[in-house]
Design an enzyme around this catalytic site. Structure first.
Site, PDB file in Angstrom:
ATOM      1  N   GLU A  90       0.807  -1.233   0.000  1.00  8.70           N
ATOM      2  CA  GLU A  90       0.000   0.000   0.000  1.00  8.70           C
ATOM      3  C   GLU A  90       0.839   1.282   0.000  1.00  8.70           C
ATOM      4  OE1 GLU A  90      -2.735  -0.271   3.293  1.00  8.70           O
ATOM      5  OE2 GLU A  90      -4.098  -1.534   2.168  1.00  8.70           O
ATOM      6  N   GLU A 100      -6.401  -7.932  -0.046  1.00  5.89           N
ATOM      7  CA  GLU A 100      -6.850  -7.920   1.346  1.00  5.89           C
ATOM      8  C   GLU A 100      -8.337  -7.575   1.336  1.00  5.89           C
ATOM      9  OE1 GLU A 100      -4.557  -5.205   3.776  1.00  5.89           O
ATOM     10  OE2 GLU A 100      -2.667  -5.883   2.931  1.00  5.89           O
TER      11      GLU A 100
END
Ligand code: GAL
Length: 654
Positions: free
Chosen positions: A142, A292
């Protein structure tokens, strides 16, 4: 399909790994993601590598039919690096160096950090070489963190020198004369550090482009090292529609596939989630992975609400409906220690099966019945949204109105299509638009000449363009056009903005529609009010009382063979949905199956195949009429005319 969980074997005693693998297998898992934060376990001391534990974990999983995506661990540099070489630490806008103790705490431009990353990545890639248990790679985790250190400043100055050539050119591009910000030496140019107020907007815009370039170089550097040992697919896990720290497209351009992380807390709007899927699919214009997916309550200090029964399944189907080819839940089991002690995944601290595990297992069992039908299918859209990072960067520093948000503007228009079950692609880079019947470019604040020409051509040749307030306001270097707005696109829209008003949140301003489907509809408007002067366009809505009484708010213009809609203000959701429905119909867009509000219908199509996903995002049972007889692949039932779907329930129709 790939189906599994993010797994952290380093958090658990090795004796447990076998049990985990068995339980995963029983739930139908065939993929995990591993190692993205395990730097210190792989390199306990500088230059001392240990991958044996990881290889053992990979092997145990692989023996159970589960392959692994290996994350490069560069988001968690260990103490031996951060403390011994403090230059690696990121600096914030206040010019304070971040201290060790969390993650994403390094500057991706610092030579000592880059060198340490090279060593761990190369050693890791070498250790994984030829391993069947490895499916592919995830770069870092991320990306988002900008840095404001002196090294970044030096590189930014160099970047500017390469871009502008001379200080005179830079001065003109930035209008640096304002407040005596003219520079006589490249070394004087600051980063957008905290000053006594806001930074120069043009400097700040270039800084965000520079940071995006830095992350792009970091991505390329990691890929190059991995590629010396492995030709397996490489991805990065993005964060959906909301983040605007860096230009994700520049990262995606170097990946084999895109993926993203979805955390729909509380009553998250299903349209926001859908937009997250569509933007991720849009980067490479192909199917993507969920790396995720929230699967339990989460939080660092406070815990969010637990996903209600059925919601994990609902989110899973929504992702697949919009092009996910893999579903990986975050995380297998909540950790007993550390900042994410509260961040539940599938299993609780006790490691036993539970309601969430059962829901996931059931979802997997269902999917296995028809997953071969998904092969070769994807979402086909006739409507494109343009996601523009330059505009997003510029809004970061100058919102225009305290209530204005690029993402909220985008999603308010997007909802018009979402609620009508019309498929949308969200595109972040210039593309051939000729295949789309409608292109929506919300709040396109910064408009380059190239983009303007592309849009003009598109309408000229028969396309339908929709734009909003605060579009075509600034040029490529962030200067405001010195001609009436919408700057370069006045002729396309057949209007000019005669006056604008940034309303206070408490103000009552109204519009009423006067054409087609919105005829007679009224709506409160907020965020921004453009008062339009007609230069050939037709009126669709006018202001009706408030600051601007009776002026023109929304228009439609014919230009070349196409049409261009200008929406000068932000109406309420119902009005916008009706307006977008009218736009879609007028442009001949194929309409989706009509469904009750917040019941989504979405198609995946491929050679001779069409699967329709119906997803109930509400907590009530809902009925949906079906246009033609079909089979629900989940229940294997034949459906004649209509379908009843439970709260958070789903159906997949063939
Ligand atoms: C994501 C991140 C994960 C985990 C999760 C829950 O943003 O990628 O590593 O931290 O949030 O906090």
């Amino acid at each position: 399909m790939r189906f599994g969980a993010d797994y952290y074997p380093e958090h658990w005693p090795e004796e447990r790994w076998e049990t985990d693998a068995r339980m995963m297998k029983e739930a139908g898992f065939n993929i995990t993601r591993l190692a993205e934060f395990a730097w210190v376990k792989m390199e306990p001391r500088e230059g001392e590598f240990d991958f044996d534990w990881l290889l053992r974990a990979i092997n145990i999983l692989n023996d159970h039919g589960i392959q692994s995506v290996i994350g490069t661990p560069t988001a968690t540099p260990p103490a031996w690096l951060c403390i011994n070489k403090p230059s690696v630490m990121r600096v914030n806008e206040q010019r304070q160096q971040i201290t060790f103790g969390n993650r994403q705490q390094s500057c991706i431009n610092q030579p000592e950090y880059l060198e340490a990353c090279d060593h761990i990545i190369e050693a890791l890639a070498d250790a994984m070489d030829g391993n069947d248990g490895v499916y592919g790679w995830q770069i870092d985790n991320e990306f988002w963190a900008p840095c404001y250190c002196d090294e970044c400043q030096k590189l930014f100055q160099k970047w500017l020198q390469e871009k502008y050539g001379t200080l005179q050119a830079l001065e003109a591009a930035w209008g640096a004369i304002f407040w005596s910000q003219t520079y006589t030496d490249w070394r004087q140019i600051p980063l957008p550090w905290a000053t006594s107020g806001a930074p120069n907007p043009s400097l700040a815009l270039d800084y965000r482009r520079f940071i995006s370039d830095s992350y792009e170089s970091f991505t390329k550097r990691q890929i190059k090292l991995i590629r010396q040992y492995s030709d397996k697919p490489i991805t990065h896990n993005f964060m959906g529609i909301s983040p605007d720290e860096i230009n994700y497209q520049q990262i995606a351009d170097h990946l084999d596939f895109a993926s993203w992380d979805n955390y729909p807390f509380g009553s998250a709007d299903p349209a926001m989630i859908a937009a997250g899927h569509d933007i991720t699919r849009g980067y490479l214009r192909k199917n993507f992975w969920m790396m995720e997916q929230m699967s339990g309550p989460g939080g660092w200090g406070e815990m969010s609400a637990s996903p209600r029964p059925g919601r994990i399944r609902e989110w899973t189907y929504q992702a697949i409906a919009r092009g996910a080819d893999a579903m990986i839940y975050f995380r297998w089991r909540v950790c007993r220690s550390g900042t994410e002690q509260y961040w539940h995944g599938i299993l609780n601290h006790d490691g036993a099966t539970n309601r969430r595990y059962s829901e996931i297992k059931r979802t997997r069992d269902e999917l296995l019945k028809f997953e071969d039908l998904l092969e070769g299918t994807t979402v086909k859209a006739e409507v494109a949204f343009l996601n523009d990072y330059d505009s997003r960067f510029a809004f970061r520093y100058q919102k225009s109105n305290s209530e204005l948000s690029y993402v909220k503007t985008l999603v308010s228009l997007y909802k018009g299509f979402f609620e009508n079950n019309i498929a949308v692609d969200i595109l972040t880079k210039d593309a051939d638009l000729s295949g789309y019947k409608v292109v929506v470019a919300p709040a396109h604040f910064v408009l380059t000449k190239k983009r303007a020409a592309l849009l003009k051509d598109y309408v000229q040749n028969g396309g339908t363009l929709v734009m909003t307030y605060r579009s075509a306001v600034k040029d490529a270097t962030g200067l405001i056009f010195d001609e009436p707005l919408p700057g370069l696109l006045q002729d396309v829209f057949g209007v000019v903005v005669k006056e604008y008003h940034s309303p206070e949140a408490s103000e009552e301003n109204m519009i009423w529609g006067s054409m087609g489907e919105i005829n007679g509809h009224t709506s409160r408007v907020n965020v921004w009010l453009d008062l339009l002067e007609l230069r050939g366009a037709e009126v669709m809505a006018k202001y009706d009382g408030g600051f601007i009484s009776y002026g023109v708010a929304i228009t439609r213009n014919s230009f070349g063979k196409g049409k261009a809609y200008y929406i000068g203000t932000q109406p309420e959701s119902d009005f916008m949905i009706t307006l977008m429905d009218a736009v879609a119909k007028d442009a001949g867009v194929t309409l989706g199956i009509p469904t009750p509000q917040d019941v989504e219908a979405c198609e995946r199509v491929g050679e001779g195949k069409k699967l329709t996903f119906i997803i109930n995002h509400t907590e009530q049972t809902q009925n949906v009429s079906i246009p033609e007889p079909c089979t629900n692949l989940i229940t294997c039932e034949a459906i004649e005319k209509s379908l009843t779907i439970d709260a958070y329930g789903v159906a997949v129709l063939k």
